[in-house]
Design a protein around this motif. Structure first.
Motif, PDB file in Angstrom:
ATOM      1  N   MET A 207     -15.370  -1.443  -2.896  1.00 38.46           N
ATOM      2  CA  MET A 207     -14.372  -2.179  -3.663  1.00 38.46           C
ATOM      3  C   MET A 207     -15.011  -3.386  -4.357  1.00 38.46           C
ATOM      4  O   MET A 207     -14.734  -3.670  -5.531  1.00 38.46           O
ATOM      5  CB  MET A 207     -13.252  -2.631  -2.728  1.00 38.46           C
ATOM      6  CG  MET A 207     -12.106  -3.320  -3.431  1.00 38.46           C
ATOM      7  SD  MET A 207     -10.813  -3.719  -2.232  1.00 38.46           S
ATOM      8  CE  MET A 207      -9.924  -4.954  -3.176  1.00 38.46           C
TER       9      MET A 207
ATOM     10  N   ALA B  55     -14.856   6.848   2.067  1.00 38.51           N
ATOM     11  CA  ALA B  55     -15.728   5.854   1.443  1.00 38.51           C
ATOM     12  C   ALA B  55     -16.788   6.542   0.579  1.00 38.51           C
ATOM     13  O   ALA B  55     -17.127   6.054  -0.509  1.00 38.51           O
ATOM     14  CB  ALA B  55     -16.387   4.981   2.505  1.00 38.51           C
TER      15      ALA B  55
ATOM     16  N   LEU C  73     -13.478 -10.730  -0.364  1.00 38.30           N
ATOM     17  CA  LEU C  73     -14.335  -9.706   0.225  1.00 38.30           C
ATOM     18  C   LEU C  73     -15.640 -10.307   0.721  1.00 38.30           C
ATOM     19  O   LEU C  73     -16.107  -9.983   1.826  1.00 38.30           O
ATOM     20  CB  LEU C  73     -14.604  -8.601  -0.797  1.00 38.30           C
ATOM     21  CG  LEU C  73     -13.422  -7.666  -1.087  1.00 38.30           C
ATOM     22  CD1 LEU C  73     -13.694  -6.838  -2.338  1.00 38.30           C
ATOM     23  CD2 LEU C  73     -13.147  -6.751   0.104  1.00 38.30           C
TER      24      LEU C  73
ATOM     25  N   TYR D 237      -8.099  -4.589   1.263  1.00 37.07           N
ATOM     26  CA  TYR D 237      -8.201  -3.203   0.807  1.00 37.07           C
ATOM     27  C   TYR D 237      -6.823  -2.609   0.523  1.00 37.07           C
ATOM     28  O   TYR D 237      -6.642  -1.855  -0.437  1.00 37.07           O
ATOM     29  CB  TYR D 237      -8.921  -2.369   1.863  1.00 37.07           C
ATOM     30  CG  TYR D 237      -9.153  -0.933   1.455  1.00 37.07           C
ATOM     31  CD1 TYR D 237     -10.244  -0.584   0.658  1.00 37.07           C
ATOM     32  CD2 TYR D 237      -8.279   0.074   1.856  1.00 37.07           C
ATOM     33  CE1 TYR D 237     -10.461   0.738   0.280  1.00 37.07           C
ATOM     34  CE2 TYR D 237      -8.481   1.391   1.484  1.00 37.07           C
ATOM     35  CZ  TYR D 237      -9.568   1.717   0.698  1.00 37.07           C
ATOM     36  OH  TYR D 237      -9.768   3.019   0.313  1.00 37.07           O
TER      37      TYR D 237
ATOM     38  N   GLU E 236       0.827  -1.206   0.000  1.00 31.93           N
ATOM     39  CA  GLU E 236       0.000   0.000   0.000  1.00 31.93           C
ATOM     40  C   GLU E 236       0.864   1.259   0.000  1.00 31.93           C
ATOM     41  O   GLU E 236       0.581   2.223  -0.724  1.00 31.93           O
ATOM     42  CB  GLU E 236      -0.916  -0.006   1.224  1.00 31.93           C
ATOM     43  CG  GLU E 236      -1.921   1.124   1.257  1.00 31.93           C
ATOM     44  CD  GLU E 236      -2.864   1.011   2.439  1.00 31.93           C
ATOM     45  OE1 GLU E 236      -4.048   1.368   2.303  1.00 31.93           O
ATOM     46  OE2 GLU E 236      -2.420   0.543   3.518  1.00 31.93           O
TER      47      GLU E 236
ATOM     48  N   ARG F 149      -8.981  -5.233   5.999  1.00 37.56           N
ATOM     49  CA  ARG F 149      -7.985  -4.170   5.829  1.00 37.56           C
ATOM     50  C   ARG F 149      -6.860  -4.622   4.895  1.00 37.56           C
ATOM     51  O   ARG F 149      -6.349  -3.840   4.092  1.00 37.56           O
ATOM     52  CB  ARG F 149      -7.408  -3.805   7.210  1.00 37.56           C
ATOM     53  CG  ARG F 149      -6.434  -2.635   7.162  1.00 37.56           C
ATOM     54  CD  ARG F 149      -7.141  -1.331   6.882  1.00 37.56           C
ATOM     55  NE  ARG F 149      -6.203  -0.237   6.640  1.00 37.56           N
ATOM     56  CZ  ARG F 149      -5.676   0.079   5.443  1.00 37.56           C
ATOM     57  NH1 ARG F 149      -6.008  -0.626   4.380  1.00 37.56           N
ATOM     58  NH2 ARG F 149      -4.852   1.084   5.319  1.00 37.56           N
TER      59      ARG F 149
ATOM     60  N   GLY G  93     -14.450  -0.639   8.314  1.00 36.20           N
ATOM     61  CA  GLY G  93     -13.955  -1.002   6.987  1.00 36.20           C
ATOM     62  C   GLY G  93     -14.989  -1.646   6.093  1.00 36.20           C
ATOM     63  O   GLY G  93     -14.696  -1.981   4.936  1.00 36.20           O
TER      64      GLY G  93
ATOM     65  N   LYS H  14      -5.699  -3.320  -3.005  1.00 40.55           N
ATOM     66  CA  LYS H  14      -6.839  -3.272  -3.931  1.00 40.55           C
ATOM     67  C   LYS H  14      -6.395  -3.232  -5.389  1.00 40.55           C
ATOM     68  O   LYS H  14      -7.046  -3.825  -6.263  1.00 40.55           O
ATOM     69  CB  LYS H  14      -7.747  -2.088  -3.613  1.00 40.55           C
ATOM     70  CG  LYS H  14      -7.095  -0.720  -3.573  1.00 40.55           C
ATOM     71  CD  LYS H  14      -8.104   0.348  -3.148  1.00 40.55           C
ATOM     72  CE  LYS H  14      -7.460   1.720  -2.995  1.00 40.55           C
ATOM     73  NZ  LYS H  14      -6.445   1.764  -1.906  1.00 40.55           N
TER      74      LYS H  14
ATOM     75  N   ALA I 210     -15.749   0.472   2.909  1.00 39.17           N
ATOM     76  CA  ALA I 210     -14.646   0.399   1.945  1.00 39.17           C
ATOM     77  C   ALA I 210     -14.660  -0.931   1.205  1.00 39.17           C
ATOM     78  O   ALA I 210     -14.451  -0.993  -0.017  1.00 39.17           O
ATOM     79  CB  ALA I 210     -13.312   0.592   2.659  1.00 39.17           C
ATOM     80  N   ALA I 211     -14.902  -2.010   1.939  1.00 38.45           N
ATOM     81  CA  ALA I 211     -14.934  -3.327   1.304  1.00 38.45           C
ATOM     82  C   ALA I 211     -16.081  -3.424   0.295  1.00 38.45           C
ATOM     83  O   ALA I 211     -15.929  -4.022  -0.777  1.00 38.45           O
ATOM     84  CB  ALA I 211     -15.078  -4.411   2.378  1.00 38.45           C
TER      85      ALA I 211
END
Length: 752
Positions: free
Chosen positions: A437, A470, A417, A399, A355, A396, A430, A402, A433-434
């Motif tokens: 995605m 998000a 996911l 993500y 990341e 996490r 999270g 990703k 965010a998941a």
């Protein structure tokens, strides 16, 4: 790294079977040598399969639903289709003559059986060679049991040249004790030892290492005593499984305490690992970090750990039987969860590094690193999916990488996911965010229902929890769907809003991702100058960072915008820059680029180059399971250009050039486009109008034109399939072609 001993009868029989059957399974107990035998058979048969041999090792794969995706990845296929991945694999293999080796199927036997059954029914010239502790249970499967190596019966002379088990022991023994030789004094003890080991190759290899400290007689006596204890109270001797287990037990006892600790702890790795990972995961609690390298040396010396080298870095792995033993020891000590969590923590740091390093000059190295550790990442995420609290960590991790899933692993990204969202509590951090995605990956695969559902949930949670990032990504992903649907003004508005929010949040990578898409959307609204300024600025900022992947997409966006506005020179310049950068392995961006470059060639007096580029692009699109036509703005221009090329060249010549393009590999297609020396004066295809085929070759060519496979041709003409293959190869050579489709076009053109 070691010589191959014996198995001549099995090699010959396996070679015969793969010439006559579509599915051959090598079966036998662990440690009997199925994998090495399959490798030898495949190497020996390579010349019979014009499209090559593909080896897929399954020992490290624990998720049956990813089997087909793993095979597709080994075949170089993409992951952009919303349909079943098996359809993409079948489509790719339908007309190919290929040997597919599936190694270690026993823990995925049902999934492997379904895959093999589908392939042999749908791809008549594909042969599947599987290894498993049990058969796959598929109709038409030919099972070849792999027995232990031959040992001399009691009372017969122990002549090493006559028995494979003795040959193997001698070969491995001389590797550790160069002076070792079979003599009248040790011959009978050697025969007794190999009989005790039941001729199992892995057991023989582990035992041979002991000659450093024991004579053959001492070794045989110690094993005799061990097996007597093992079978006390039972009739008969130990089973082959018990024989191997007892020998591994003994190997374990002969290790130092630190070696035993490392063996158990290292069993949490999946696939291979390097020294840094071993030190991080396995040290502590009695095993100093500084001692790990010496321990690894000791285990390699005992043949319990295997060393391999990749890109100048040593990596280590255990055979499955040895790894499973170590895991069993952890489980017996009630320590498995603890060390799996240590392994997960190491993987979490790996994803954090990805990341942090993705958006910069180290991007390529991080992609390569994650691919190298993919099996370990899977094992860590599987651990996370087993518990609600751990699932938060897993979300996490997914993500954090990703971009890794977006590049070419859409299906697997969605699977993890889904698993982790299901395991986590409804209010887990999270989750928004998941979900955005997941929605994006579904959109990339054209799964609109899943996209809409996930994005709506992401928006609801982000609003309720006031998650600003998000919410920005929800706008970003929604804008993507609008861009695909050619609703450019709405897309531009949302991309612009998302970019502004990311700017406020200080997320430069996300801001640029939204901004270059904003530039493309603005261009599609008709504001060419503004779109060009935005895109060029993004490209410059990416270049300053040393970033490549998203820069290529920004370059494609610029190339596509210029093409749609009619500036073919500017579009070509951007497209060529993209292809020179070309991130390794990203087939999707190459397909996008080749399609636009073909359009540019159409409008710059290069119809034959355009036709060949369209063919190359079509083949890559087919391999990734997608099409540029999913972008509504491009559908009409692409169809127009194909009609222009066909009209200028005529149907026959356009078709021939198109087929020549489909025969190019991705690297060849890129090289062809980058070779811009002459507009459209590349040499015309050799004139094969005067080529004379034999009577039989002409018959075969006609049947190829009718769409028949080699097997069907053989049945029709009552000849062997190998003979039919030879005729097809001769026809391809005579005509200077590389595909059956080209033969079909040639036959049809001769009729007219």
């Amino acid at each position: 790294m070691t010589t191959y001993v014996g198995r001549q009868a099995e090699l010959a029989e396996a070679a015969r079977l793969i010439e006559t059957a579509s599915l051959v399974t090598l079966t036998g107990p662990g440690g009997v040598g199925k994998t090495r035998l399959a490798q030898r058979v495949a190497e020996g048969a390579r010349g019979s399969f014009r499209d090559g041999v593909v080896f897929v090792g399954l020992a490290e794969l624990g998720e049956p639903q990813l089997l087909v995706n793993m095979v597709a990845d080994r075949l170089g296929l993409g992951d952009r289709s919303s349909g079943p991945p098996i359809d993409l694999v079948v489509d790719q293999l339908r007309d190919r003559r290929l040997l597919l080796v599936l190694d270690n199927c026993e823990h995925l036997v049902e999934a492997c059986g379904r895959l093999a059954d589908t392939l042999v029914r749908s791809c008549p010239d594909v042969v599947v060679l599987a290894t498993s502790r049990q058969s796959l249970g598929v109709e038409g499967e030919r099972v070849l049991p792999v027995p232990p190596l031959a040992v001399p019966p009691a009372g017969e002379p122990a002549e090493s040249a006559r028995y494979d088990a003795l040959q193997l022991f001698v070969d491995r023994a001389t590797a550790v004790v160069p002076s070792f030789a079979v003599t009248p004094d040790n011959a009978e003890d050697l025969a007794r030892l190999c009989r005790a080991l039941d001729g199992l190759p892995l057991a023989i290899e582990l035992a041979a290492v002991r000659l450093r400290s024991l004579s053959v007689r001492q070794l045989a006596e110690r094993l005799d005593h061990r097996f007597t204890l093992l079978t006390r109270g039972y009739k008969g001797g130990p089973s082959r499984h018990e024989t191997l287990r007892a020998l591994i037990d003994w190997s374990h006892e002969l290790c130092t305490e630190r070696e035993r600790q490392f063996w158990s702890r290292a069993s949490v790795f999946s696939g291979s690992f390097d020294l840094d990972a071993a030190e991080e995961v396995c040290s502590g609690d009695g095993l100093d970090r500084a001692a790990v390298l010496d321990v690894i040396d000791g285990l390699i010396d005992k043949s319990l750990l295997l060393r391999e080298e990749e890109q100048g870095v040593a990596r280590y792995r255990m055979l499955q039987t040895v790894r499973q033993y170590g895991e069993d020891r952890l489980r017996a000590d009630d320590d498995l969860t603890r060390w799996r969590r240590r392994h997960r923590d190491w993987c979490r740091e790996l994803t954090r590094g990805f990341e942090a390093g993705w958006f910069g000059s180290e991007q390529g190295a991080w992609i390569a690193k994650l691919r190298e550790e993919h099996a370990n990442l899977r094992a860590a995420l599987d651990f996370c999916a087993s518990d609600a609290e751990e699932a938060v960590v897993g979300l996490r991790m997914v993500y954090a990488v990703k971009e890794y899933w977006v590049r070419s692993l859409n299906t697997e990204g969605r699977m993890w996911l889904s698993k982790l969202l299901e395991a986590a509590t409804p209010d887990a951090p999270g989750r928004a965010a998941a979900l955005w995605m997941y929605a994006f990956l579904a959109l990339v695969q054209a799964d609109r229902d899943a996209f809409e559902s996930a994005l709506a949930k992401a928006a609801e949670i982000a609003e309720r929890t006031a998650d600003a990032k998000a919410l920005a990504f929800v706008d970003h992903v929604r804008a993507y769907s609008l861009l695909i649907d050619n609703r450019s003004e709405c897309a531009a508005s949302l991309f612009g809003a998302a970019a502004e929010r990311f700017r406020e949040l200080g997320d430069e990578a996300a801001e640029l991702w939204s901004t270059y898409n904003y530039g493309l959307a603005v261009s599609l609204t008709g504001d060419r100058d503004q779109g060009r300024r935005v895109l060029q600025e993004c490209i410059e900022r990416y270049a300053a960072r040393g970033e490549i992947s998203w820069r290529c997409w920004a370059l494609w966006s610029l190339s596509a915008a210029e093409y749609l506005h009619g500036d073919m020179e500017a579009a070509t310049v951007a497209g060529l820059e993209l292809l020179r950068l070309q991130p390794g392995g990203d087939r999707t961006i190459v397909a996008f680029a080749l399609t636009v470059m073909a359009g540019c060639a159409t409008h710059t007096g290069q119809p034959r180059r355009a036709a060949r580029m369209f063919g190359a692009a079509a083949e890559i699109w087919r391999s990734v399971g997608a099409s540029l036509n999913t972008y509504a703005a491009f559908e009409e221009p692409m169809q127009r250009d194909i009609q222009l090329v066909t009209g200028e060249l005529g149907l026959e010549e356009a078709a021939q050039e198109f087929l020549r393009g489909t025969a190019l590999t991705m690297d060849e297609a890129v090289a062809y486009v980058l070779d811009t020396g002459s507009p459209d004066d590349d040499p015309r295809p050799a004139d094969n109008a005067d080529v004379v085929l034999t009577k039989r070759e002409a018959q075969v060519a006609e049947l190829v034109a009718e769409g028949m496979t080699n097997r069907e041709i053989a049945e029709k003409l009552v000849i062997a399939r190998r003979t039919a293959e030879t005729h097809v190869d001769h026809i391809l050579t005579k005509l200077g072609f590389s595909s059956r489709a080209q033969i079909a076009v040639w036959v049809v053109s001769r009729r007219s």
